[in-house]
Enzyme design. Structure first.
Site, PDB file in Angstrom:
ATOM      1  N   ARG A 126       4.522  41.663 -21.266  1.00 37.18           N
ATOM      2  CA  ARG A 126       3.131  41.876 -21.692  1.00 37.18           C
ATOM      3  C   ARG A 126       2.168  41.204 -21.204  1.00 37.18           C
ATOM      4  O   ARG A 126       2.449  39.806 -20.817  1.00 37.18           O
ATOM      5  CB  ARG A 126       3.392  41.656 -23.381  1.00 37.18           C
TER       6      ARG A 126
ATOM      7  N   GLU B  24      -5.663  45.239 -22.301  1.00 40.30           N
ATOM      8  CA  GLU B  24      -5.689  46.705 -21.608  1.00 40.30           C
ATOM      9  C   GLU B  24      -6.466  47.585 -22.227  1.00 40.30           C
ATOM     10  O   GLU B  24      -6.644  47.544 -23.582  1.00 40.30           O
ATOM     11  CB  GLU B  24      -4.207  47.086 -21.471  1.00 40.30           C
TER      12      GLU B  24
ATOM     13  N   HIS C 247      -0.098  49.693 -16.392  1.00 40.02           N
ATOM     14  CA  HIS C 247       1.184  49.815 -17.727  1.00 40.02           C
ATOM     15  C   HIS C 247       1.676  50.972 -17.581  1.00 40.02           C
ATOM     16  O   HIS C 247       1.888  51.624 -18.566  1.00 40.02           O
ATOM     17  CB  HIS C 247       0.437  49.701 -18.959  1.00 40.02           C
TER      18      HIS C 247
END
Lengths: 338, 338
Positions: free
Chosen positions: B256, B285, B303
């Site tokens: 993460r 993000e 991602h």
């Protein structure tokens, strides 16, 4: 710094000794010289004779030094053909800094009893690493999505399209030599199913063998080209093979550009007749057809599969080792045998 | 098409049956719904109740349906916290479509006896594949050299700088769970030396263990972040760790974003205090700091590590299987245990 008489004397005798050393001719500077430095190739057993430093035309230069030249250090660019070899009757070895041997007239060398030593396994790991890297990149859209992020589109246009899973893919390796075997070993760790095509079925290899590359393509989701370039492999990957690979299929080339019919592959990529390509080599390097530049389903690598500084150091040791072994009548470290 | 009375009757009774089914609440549409279609998650054992389709504010919506909601289907975006859980006394399971659980108040779930089922191993292979792909890309400069070729520089400016060899690299895996183990398995096939850091030394694992992530970094050429985000791992990769990794070191993050102090990493990348980074996740993000866009030593992935269509299908089976198992008092397929 002053040089005393003693030093001058010893310099003179050193010069004479160097003059008497066997000569290894080089036609064009091998790329590795500028990469890790020519001094990595120094030896007290031979001297390099650089044709490219001379004002003389190549054939005249070779005639002049004909008697003292015992070996040739060859890299990708300069041909070692019958015209050249007939000028060098003392040559008994061609040693290359390249993995491929397509610049060398192998039958003519065989006829003259000239041995060949290539880069052996030195490049295999690096080439295999890049082959796998290109395959992951094409399937998972790494470079394409990196472009997307760099253009700021993630925040403005939303998620990037999905890639495709590597695990479970049927991967066909074209040419199961040192490089092909290293690729296969890596892909097994990703859960891929490996099969292969080569001139002959390999003993002690359990991967399914396809005598026909078209049949291999029809039974695979991806093809990885790991073979050398020869008359038989030139444009071996043609319209028929690409069509057998199909619109979900991807191709990776770490062999040589002309093994694939590049025009036909480009057409297939543009029209969606194959899904993607990861290319380290091209038909007319460094000129890459501009039509590739607009495609998001290709990854374009500037013939860098073989090159890492770590491997170049190993290469210099191998090249010098082969030359010294040959000049001392010892077995070569990496003799090329058909 | 005309509908006859019989059909209408059976439609009515079907509606009634559906009404009586246990409800699984969804706060926000999970990304996987739009990717492979919501119908992949259909079951005759439960009905989804979509809070995002209602005009009511979330908490009011939950109060209204409080009695019938037996489980929560959670994805990355929407918090499952104490405020929400106290409105849903009948809930006994939170099942997620994500590998990470950082949106869930795990202690509160434990306190209430609510079970948690996550995506299990479904994503592990895809994440591991991308982690290795990013590592090869950063070391061998795949995306950067692809940009170089696309800009036409190969023909005009010459060869692209050398990358670095993967084989022989000491790779430290931060978080040796399902994903970390899959990364390690792959990297062994490339000849890397794996070591790891995690909360506890793992039994039956022979890789060297480092209790301290800084010490791991000091003894590695590359770090791959595979752990989850928690209070302990937030900004775990800080200035000190990056400095221990050093200027030849590279970092890959498929965990993460906030596990790394992004500002500090950016500074290190710009100033050459670390060599490169392959990043699938970011602190905020989809907003990636623009300073990254100019760097050739980073690969930016939006991602996408977890996403391939093949895995999403496995995920839908796992989610439905977990919900059906819970509603039939059977053991969960992928229960999360601390």
């Amino acid at each position: 710094m002053a040089i005393n008489d003693n030093n001058t004397d010893s310099n003179k005798s050193q010069k004479q000794e160097e003059k008497d050393l066997p000569k290894v001719v080089i036609f064009l500077p091998p790329p590795v010289f500028s990469l890790i430095g020519e001094e990595s190739f120094a030896s007290n057993k031979f001297l390099f004779l650089k044709a490219y430093d001379s004002q003389l035309p190549l054939l005249q230069f070779l005639s002049t030094h004909s008697k003292s030249i015992k070996a040739i250090l060859s890299s990708g660019g300069a041909a070692v053909n019958a015209d050249i070899l007939q000028l060098l009757p003392e040559v008994g070895l061609v040693v290359t800094t390249s993995a491929g041997l397509n610049q060398i007239d192998i039958p003519e060398c065989r006829r003259r009893g000239i041995k060949i030593a290539n880069a052996g396994n030195v490049y295999s790991d690096d080439v295999a690493d890049l082959a796998v890297g290109l395959l992951i990149d094409v399937l998972r859209k790494v470079s394409a999505s990196d472009r997307y992020v760099r253009q700021g589109f993630w925040a403005t246009k939303g998620d990037y399209p999905l890639g495709s899973k590597l695990g479970g893919k049927r991967v066909g390796i074209v040419g199961l030599g040192n490089i092909g075997r290293e690729v296969a070993k890596r892909l097994e760790a990703f859960g891929c199913f490996v099969s292969y095509n080569s001139r002959k079925k390999k003993p002690y290899v359990s991967y399914p063998f396809y005598q026909n590359v078209c049949e291999l393509a029809a039974n695979c989701d991806a093809l990885i080209i790991c073979c050398g370039l020869s008359d038989e492999t030139h444009h071996m990957i043609n319209k028929q093979v690409l069509s057998a690979l199909g619109k979900e299929g991807v191709i990776v080339n770490v062999g040589r550009g002309p093994i694939i019919d590049e025009k036909e592959m480009l057409r297939c990529l543009v029209q969606g007749e194959i899904a993607g390509a990861g290319l380290d080599v091209f038909e007319n390097e460094p000129d890459v057809p501009k039509e590739f530049f607009a495609l998001d389903n290709v990854v374009l690598s500037p013939h860098r599969a073989v090159f890492t500084p770590e491997s170049e150091k190993n290469l210099s040791q191998l090249v010098v080792g082969n030359l010294e072994a040959f000049l001392s009548n010892k077995p070569l470290l990496s003799e090329y045998v058909d």
